[in-house]
Motif scaffolding. Sequence first.
Motif, PDB file in Angstrom:
ATOM      1  N   LYS A  10       0.848  -1.191   0.000  1.00 39.29           N
ATOM      2  CA  LYS A  10       0.000   0.000   0.000  1.00 39.29           C
ATOM      3  C   LYS A  10       0.883   1.241   0.000  1.00 39.29           C
ATOM      4  O   LYS A  10       1.856   1.307   0.748  1.00 39.29           O
ATOM      5  CB  LYS A  10      -0.899  -0.001   1.234  1.00 39.29           C
ATOM      6  N   ILE A  11       0.534   2.198  -0.844  1.00 35.98           N
ATOM      7  CA  ILE A  11       1.258   3.455  -0.930  1.00 35.98           C
ATOM      8  C   ILE A  11       0.231   4.587  -1.000  1.00 35.98           C
ATOM      9  O   ILE A  11      -0.966   4.328  -1.064  1.00 35.98           O
ATOM     10  CB  ILE A  11       2.199   3.503  -2.153  1.00 35.98           C
ATOM     11  N   GLU A  12       0.723   5.829  -1.025  1.00 38.63           N
ATOM     12  CA  GLU A  12      -0.168   6.976  -1.157  1.00 38.63           C
ATOM     13  C   GLU A  12       0.285   7.819  -2.345  1.00 38.63           C
ATOM     14  O   GLU A  12       1.471   8.138  -2.462  1.00 38.63           O
ATOM     15  CB  GLU A  12      -0.161   7.799   0.124  1.00 38.63           C
ATOM     16  N   LEU A  13      -0.642   8.156  -3.236  1.00 35.07           N
ATOM     17  CA  LEU A  13      -0.352   9.003  -4.398  1.00 35.07           C
ATOM     18  C   LEU A  13      -1.328  10.172  -4.397  1.00 35.07           C
ATOM     19  O   LEU A  13      -2.542   9.956  -4.402  1.00 35.07           O
ATOM     20  CB  LEU A  13      -0.524   8.223  -5.704  1.00 35.07           C
ATOM     21  N   HIS A  14      -0.813  11.377  -4.390  1.00 36.40           N
ATOM     22  CA  HIS A  14      -1.641  12.585  -4.413  1.00 36.40           C
ATOM     23  C   HIS A  14      -2.707  12.552  -3.315  1.00 36.40           C
ATOM     24  O   HIS A  14      -3.844  12.980  -3.535  1.00 36.40           O
ATOM     25  CB  HIS A  14      -2.302  12.776  -5.776  1.00 36.40           C
ATOM     26  N   GLY A  15      -2.376  11.987  -2.161  1.00 43.20           N
ATOM     27  CA  GLY A  15      -3.307  11.934  -1.046  1.00 43.20           C
ATOM     28  C   GLY A  15      -4.307  10.790  -1.112  1.00 43.20           C
ATOM     29  O   GLY A  15      -5.162  10.667  -0.241  1.00 43.20           O
ATOM     30  N   TRP A  16      -4.206   9.925  -2.110  1.00 46.73           N
ATOM     31  CA  TRP A  16      -5.123   8.789  -2.256  1.00 46.73           C
ATOM     32  C   TRP A  16      -4.392   7.512  -1.854  1.00 46.73           C
ATOM     33  O   TRP A  16      -3.256   7.281  -2.280  1.00 46.73           O
ATOM     34  CB  TRP A  16      -5.568   8.636  -3.712  1.00 46.73           C
ATOM     35  N   THR A  21      -0.180  -4.142  -6.774  1.00 49.16           N
ATOM     36  CA  THR A  21      -0.026  -5.591  -6.839  1.00 49.16           C
ATOM     37  C   THR A  21       0.829  -5.948  -8.047  1.00 49.16           C
ATOM     38  O   THR A  21       0.554  -5.503  -9.155  1.00 49.16           O
ATOM     39  CB  THR A  21      -1.401  -6.269  -6.971  1.00 49.16           C
ATOM     40  N   SER A  22       1.875  -6.765  -7.822  1.00 46.86           N
ATOM     41  CA  SER A  22       2.786  -7.169  -8.905  1.00 46.86           C
ATOM     42  C   SER A  22       2.957  -8.679  -8.898  1.00 46.86           C
ATOM     43  O   SER A  22       2.947  -9.299  -7.836  1.00 46.86           O
ATOM     44  CB  SER A  22       4.153  -6.524  -8.718  1.00 46.86           C
ATOM     45  N   TYR A  23       3.129  -9.257 -10.071  1.00 45.15           N
ATOM     46  CA  TYR A  23       3.386 -10.690 -10.191  1.00 45.15           C
ATOM     47  C   TYR A  23       3.981 -10.989 -11.565  1.00 45.15           C
ATOM     48  O   TYR A  23       3.945 -10.149 -12.461  1.00 45.15           O
ATOM     49  CB  TYR A  23       2.100 -11.509  -9.983  1.00 45.15           C
ATOM     50  N   ALA A  33      -2.541  -1.135 -10.165  1.00 45.47           N
ATOM     51  CA  ALA A  33      -2.753  -0.149  -9.106  1.00 45.47           C
ATOM     52  C   ALA A  33      -4.256   0.022  -8.932  1.00 45.47           C
ATOM     53  O   ALA A  33      -4.963   0.270  -9.906  1.00 45.47           O
ATOM     54  CB  ALA A  33      -2.115   1.186  -9.462  1.00 45.47           C
ATOM     55  N   ASP A  34      -4.739  -0.160  -7.703  1.00 53.88           N
ATOM     56  CA  ASP A  34      -6.163   0.045  -7.454  1.00 53.88           C
ATOM     57  C   ASP A  34      -6.342   0.867  -6.191  1.00 53.88           C
ATOM     58  O   ASP A  34      -5.438   0.951  -5.373  1.00 53.88           O
ATOM     59  CB  ASP A  34      -6.909  -1.288  -7.335  1.00 53.88           C
ATOM     60  N   PRO A  38     -12.820   0.361  -2.435  1.00 56.17           N
ATOM     61  CA  PRO A  38     -13.635  -0.531  -3.263  1.00 56.17           C
ATOM     62  C   PRO A  38     -12.790  -1.425  -4.169  1.00 56.17           C
ATOM     63  O   PRO A  38     -13.310  -2.352  -4.753  1.00 56.17           O
ATOM     64  CB  PRO A  38     -14.501   0.417  -4.069  1.00 56.17           C
ATOM     65  N   GLY A  39     -11.502  -1.140  -4.292  1.00 53.17           N
ATOM     66  CA  GLY A  39     -10.633  -1.969  -5.133  1.00 53.17           C
ATOM     67  C   GLY A  39     -10.771  -1.672  -6.612  1.00 53.17           C
ATOM     68  O   GLY A  39     -10.474  -2.531  -7.441  1.00 53.17           O
TER      69      GLY A  39
END
Length: 73
Positions: A10-16, A21-23, A33-34, A38-39
Motif C-alpha cells: 500500500k502506498i499513497e499518491l496525491h493523497g489517495w 499488486t505485482s506478479y 494499481a487500485d 472498493p478496489g
Amino acid sequence: MKPTDYSERKIELHGWPVNLTSYRLGDIYYCKADNVSPGAQIARAQGASKQEAEEKALAKAKQRLGATRRNKV
C-alpha cells in the motif's frame, strides 16, 4: 501457468491510498494499481522486469489521480 514473484503493498499518491499488486506470468511482469477501499482499478502495466511494470503502472496512476478533483464534504 501460475503467477510467481507475487507482491502487494500500500502506498499513497496525491493523497489517495493505492494498493500496488505485482506478479510474474512466464517471462512478463504485470502490475496493477487500485484504490484500496472498493478496489477499483486505476492503472495496469506490464514489463520485462518487476521494476519496469511498477514504474509504468505508477506513472499512469499518478497522472490519473493527479487529475481527479476532490470535493469537500
